[in-house]
Design an enzyme around this catalytic site. Sequence first.
Site, PDB file in Angstrom:
ATOM      1  CB  CYS A  87      -0.987  -0.032   1.159  1.00  0.00           C
ATOM      2  SG  CYS A  87      -2.391   1.098   0.930  1.00  0.00           S
ATOM      3  CG  HIS A 171      -3.997  -3.515   2.930  1.00  0.00           C
ATOM      4  ND1 HIS A 171      -2.975  -2.954   3.666  1.00  0.00           N
ATOM      5  CD2 HIS A 171      -4.699  -2.479   2.412  1.00  0.00           C
ATOM      6  CE1 HIS A 171      -3.066  -1.640   3.620  1.00  0.00           C
ATOM      7  NE2 HIS A 171      -4.097  -1.322   2.856  1.00  0.00           N
ATOM      8  CD  GLU A 173      -1.262  -5.527   5.316  1.00  0.00           C
ATOM      9  OE1 GLU A 173      -1.509  -4.369   5.663  1.00  0.00           O
ATOM     10  OE2 GLU A 173      -1.312  -5.914   4.129  1.00  0.00           O
TER      11      GLU A 173
END
Length: 230
Positions: A87, A171, A173
């Site tokens: 990001c 994203h 993660e």
Amino acid sequence: MRPVLVLTHVHYEGPGLIAPGLDTPLRVRTVVGDPAPRLPALDELAGIVVMGGPMDADDDAGFPGLAAERRLLAEAVEADVPVLGVCLGMQLLGLALGARLHRRHGTEIGFGEVDVVAEDVVLGPLGTRPTVLHWHSDAIDLPAGATLLASNDATPVQAFRAGAALGVQFHIELEPSMLDLWLGTPDLVGELDDEAVAQIRSDGARHLPTLVPAARKLVAAFADQVQARG
């Protein structure tokens, strides 16, 4: 084994599932507000991970530590050090490589598809059209010499590779507990109405069981590159 440097920018955007997937020592630093941060030398590191944040990647006046992050990323690409930018981290990587940032290009908040347009050993586990979580309004151009890996209509550059560096705008993660944290963080959801928050929560319950295992494989592929550097 040399550690991986993890650069974070706000407390709620940590490395998530990336950290355990690397299986190596980590040095987590938040230097965004420091005009002269002391960052490790590249020969001390096995890799670099740069996480997200709400600031613009070129807002050096408000967040003076960003300039040092970009310098380190440019040096890392030149030195073939494995980098994973997520990001804001991807935008910083793009700026470091001379690309242009477009502020308020188009807001994407919530789960949506991206088209993977080129093969990549690290991004590959996500498949050809994964549904991922977006949470951004800025966009970066493709740096000169980089390979476009993923795109969608709203954000033409969703992922790119430059040497040993991978940037992803979305994203990867995210785990369910992190999504719960985000949906309870006023700084993130303050402009969303209750219906939008409920939709993201519902979409997370539907898509994360598929996305999380694929993201862990992505991180494992990145970890292989880190281990090879040692």
